[in-house]
Every structure is written in structure tokens, then in C-alpha cells.
Design an enzyme around this catalytic site. Sequence first.
Site, PDB file in Angstrom:
ATOM      1  N   LYS A  21      13.189 102.965 -48.767  1.00  0.00           N
ATOM      2  CA  LYS A  21      11.885 103.627 -48.969  1.00  0.00           C
ATOM      3  C   LYS A  21      11.554 103.703 -50.470  1.00  0.00           C
ATOM      4  O   LYS A  21      10.448 103.355 -50.896  1.00  0.00           O
ATOM      5  CB  LYS A  21      11.892 105.033 -48.330  1.00  0.00           C
ATOM      6  CG  LYS A  21      12.168 105.001 -46.832  1.00  0.00           C
ATOM      7  CD  LYS A  21      12.143 106.365 -46.191  1.00  0.00           C
ATOM      8  CE  LYS A  21      13.319 107.223 -46.552  1.00  0.00           C
ATOM      9  NZ  LYS A  21      14.622 106.702 -46.080  1.00  0.00           N
ATOM     10  N   THR A  22      12.523 104.148 -51.256  1.00  0.00           N
ATOM     11  CA  THR A  22      12.303 104.282 -52.699  1.00  0.00           C
ATOM     12  C   THR A  22      12.075 102.908 -53.325  1.00  0.00           C
ATOM     13  O   THR A  22      11.194 102.729 -54.179  1.00  0.00           O
ATOM     14  CB  THR A  22      13.546 104.938 -53.360  1.00  0.00           C
ATOM     15  OG1 THR A  22      13.872 106.109 -52.608  1.00  0.00           O
ATOM     16  CG2 THR A  22      13.305 105.293 -54.796  1.00  0.00           C
ATOM     17  N   ASP A  77       9.446 111.886 -52.508  1.00  0.00           N
ATOM     18  CA  ASP A  77      10.557 111.696 -51.577  1.00  0.00           C
ATOM     19  C   ASP A  77      10.769 113.004 -50.807  1.00  0.00           C
ATOM     20  O   ASP A  77      10.406 114.078 -51.304  1.00  0.00           O
ATOM     21  CB  ASP A  77      11.810 111.354 -52.396  1.00  0.00           C
ATOM     22  CG  ASP A  77      12.850 110.639 -51.544  1.00  0.00           C
ATOM     23  OD1 ASP A  77      12.563 110.334 -50.370  1.00  0.00           O
ATOM     24  OD2 ASP A  77      13.950 110.375 -52.057  1.00  0.00           O
ATOM     25  N   THR A 105      12.835 111.319 -43.963  1.00  0.00           N
ATOM     26  CA  THR A 105      13.837 110.923 -42.969  1.00  0.00           C
ATOM     27  C   THR A 105      13.508 111.600 -41.642  1.00  0.00           C
ATOM     28  O   THR A 105      14.115 111.305 -40.632  1.00  0.00           O
ATOM     29  CB  THR A 105      15.233 111.392 -43.428  1.00  0.00           C
ATOM     30  OG1 THR A 105      15.133 112.761 -43.798  1.00  0.00           O
ATOM     31  CG2 THR A 105      15.742 110.565 -44.589  1.00  0.00           C
ATOM     32  N   ARG A 117      22.007 100.552 -48.314  1.00  0.00           N
ATOM     33  CA  ARG A 117      22.769 101.388 -49.268  1.00  0.00           C
ATOM     34  C   ARG A 117      24.259 101.379 -48.913  1.00  0.00           C
ATOM     35  O   ARG A 117      25.115 101.310 -49.793  1.00  0.00           O
ATOM     36  CB  ARG A 117      22.243 102.831 -49.303  1.00  0.00           C
ATOM     37  CG  ARG A 117      23.045 103.668 -50.313  1.00  0.00           C
ATOM     38  CD  ARG A 117      22.569 105.099 -50.431  1.00  0.00           C
ATOM     39  NE  ARG A 117      21.278 105.156 -51.080  1.00  0.00           N
ATOM     40  CZ  ARG A 117      20.281 105.937 -50.676  1.00  0.00           C
ATOM     41  NH1 ARG A 117      20.435 106.715 -49.628  1.00  0.00           N
ATOM     42  NH2 ARG A 117      19.138 105.942 -51.316  1.00  0.00           N
TER      43      ARG A 117
END
Length: 343
Positions: free
Chosen positions: A84-85, A129, A178, A237
Site C-alpha cells: 500500500k505504501t 496510513d 488493514t 514484506r
Amino acid sequence: MIISNKQSAEDKTKEVKNSQAKKEVDDLITKNDDLDYNLRPKALDGYIGQEKTIKQLKLIIDSAKIRDTLPEHILFYGQPGLGKTTLASLISQELGANLKTIAAPALQKGGDIVSLLINMEPNTILFVDEIHRLKAPLEEIMYSAMEDCVVDLVMGKGQGVSLGRFDLNPFTLVGATTQLGRISKPLKDRFPTVFQLEPYNESDILALVDRNLEILKINMDEDAKIAVSRRCRGVPRIANNILKRFKDLQVVHNIKTIDKETSLEFLYELGIYELGLTNSDINYLKSLKETSLALKTLSGILMEEAETLETVVEPYLIYLGFLDKGSDGRKLTPKGRIFIQNY
Ligand code: ADP
């Protein structure tokens, strides 16, 4: 003379070998600080995975460029580590816009969000975020900012009270969460575009592992690559974190090529088991062996925050078909029950 010539030839050979060895080591060692930066995708073109989202994003960006404006607000949702980032940063980069990043919990008071908004430069992508954690009064300030590019402020006190309106520079809000269910409806409705990011499928994660092994200069045979990819839970990640540990292993033990056996042994030492399950997952499943339990009870037993269980642990167990979230609590499916028998 002959001897000294021979010696100097040997010395020369040693020198060359040493410098070769040094170069090999230098090549293997990418400075740790650089690792994360190097692994981050640098453009939407060539971005691995999330094909549908990338296609739509390109359309939105191209259209905005042609119209010489900023795109409408965008919301990304999906579990941590899916990108997302990264996508927010690529959007700003593709548009040549400024990127301002903040996590919603950092905005505590009305003044925090007002000062953030009124100080925003023109042509800014504001990435918020964990947007589901934005406090209700702050959310309300955001509504008028998102809709009309203004902030309404109450100034002064008592009889001297007055209303002030600040015009903001046009901006695009990119929200990430999330937990879509925790975003209030009015806030969600103000995002014309919502993208759900899914865990990466096996071939995408294999491609990502392949690409990142190359960037990290790690040699791994095909079987080991597959073994690693299958233990990443479809999350970039996690893949990157595992690969960084393999980098340590390779540099310290000077391993030329990591084979399947070495990779599996090392993953086990890292506490990453079949299907990418970790000790937290195994303990979670074990707690449900005998009975169904409420989330709060599980959180107490496992000493893990309920939110972490809900956003990190449970989605993957549900995806594997091991867990049911019913009205009477969490319970194992027959598949989950069979799996955990061996532990
Ligand atoms: P999120 O914001 O969803 O938690 P991030 O954008 O921070 O996830 O991504 C987590 C990590 O995964 C970052 O190091 C990023 O570089 C990497 N990553 C994300 N998507 C990809 C991708 N498609 N290809 C390669 N690496 C990726």
C-alpha cells in the site's frame, strides 16, 4: 633470479586472488541500509503482481496527467506488507507530485490535522496510513477537505467566536487500511476509488523472489527458490525479510549457491514452517484444538493484541481454510484440525 621471479609471480597471483575474493565479498555485501530501498519497486511499469489494481491505477494516472489535474482520492486496503505504501509513493512519483506521509494515530488533535492540511504544498499526494484509526472529530475536518478543499475553523472564544474558512491547495488523499470494516461509512464514501490488495499468487511471489535475489546478489537454486516462495504467505514484506536473512547467511558462511536442503534448514531455524506458518500461527491453531474461543479470550491466552490476531494471523489461516470465524467464536475447520494434529 629464477626463484625471485617465481616468488613475485606467486605474490602477484595471490594479490589477484585476494582482490578477486575481496570483490566477490564486496559484491555480496550490499549495505544493509540500502537493502530496503533497493528492493522497493521503482515504477508502476514492471511492478510485480496486483495486475488489476496496477492497470486501473495507470488509467487513473494517465487520465489525470492528460487533464493536468490530480486524481480523485484513493483508498487501499489489505493486510500489512502487500504494497500500500509503495503504491502511494509510486503514484506521486508517476505524477511528479509531492508525497506527504502520515500515520493516522500521529494525528491526535484537530490542530494537528488542520496544520497538516493548510501547510500542504500544491500538487501533493497525502498518504494517510492506518486511516481507520483517524479519530471521529478529525475525520469530520477531513470531509470538507476531501470534498471542497476547505477547512472550517472555529476561532476565538465566547462572544468573540467566529467561523473561519481556509482554502486548501488541491490534493489527492491516498488512504491505507488493514481493516476496511473499521472505516466509517461517510469517510469510505468519500473515496471514489477503493482497491483491495490480495496476497500475491505463487507465480507472482516466485517472480518477486527471483527479482530480489538478483538485486541482493544471492545465488539460490530453483528448488530452494520455490521452497522460499511457498513460505512467504504471498506477502512481499515477508519475502523481503526472509531474503535479507538469507543474505546474512550467505555473507557470513560464504555459501556459493543455496540449495533446497540449506534453505529449508535455515527457514526452520528462523521459525518459518510449511506454508509459511510461524510459531504464533501454530500456537493459535493449538489453542482451538479442543474448543471454539472468542477473539478476546484468544488474545489473552496468546498474549497478542486482538487487532494483530485479526489483521495478521487470522486472514492467512482463513485463506488456508484452517479457520472459521463464526458467531460463536473462532473454530478450526476439519482441514485445520487435521493439519494441527501433527503438532
Ligand atoms: P504496506 O504499506 O501494505 O504495509 P509496503 O508498501 O510497505 O506494504 O511494502 C512492504 C515491503 O514489500 C516493502 O519493502 C516493499 O518494497 C515490498 N514490496 C511491496 N510490493 C512489492 C512488489 N510488488 N514487488 C517487490 N517488492 C514489493
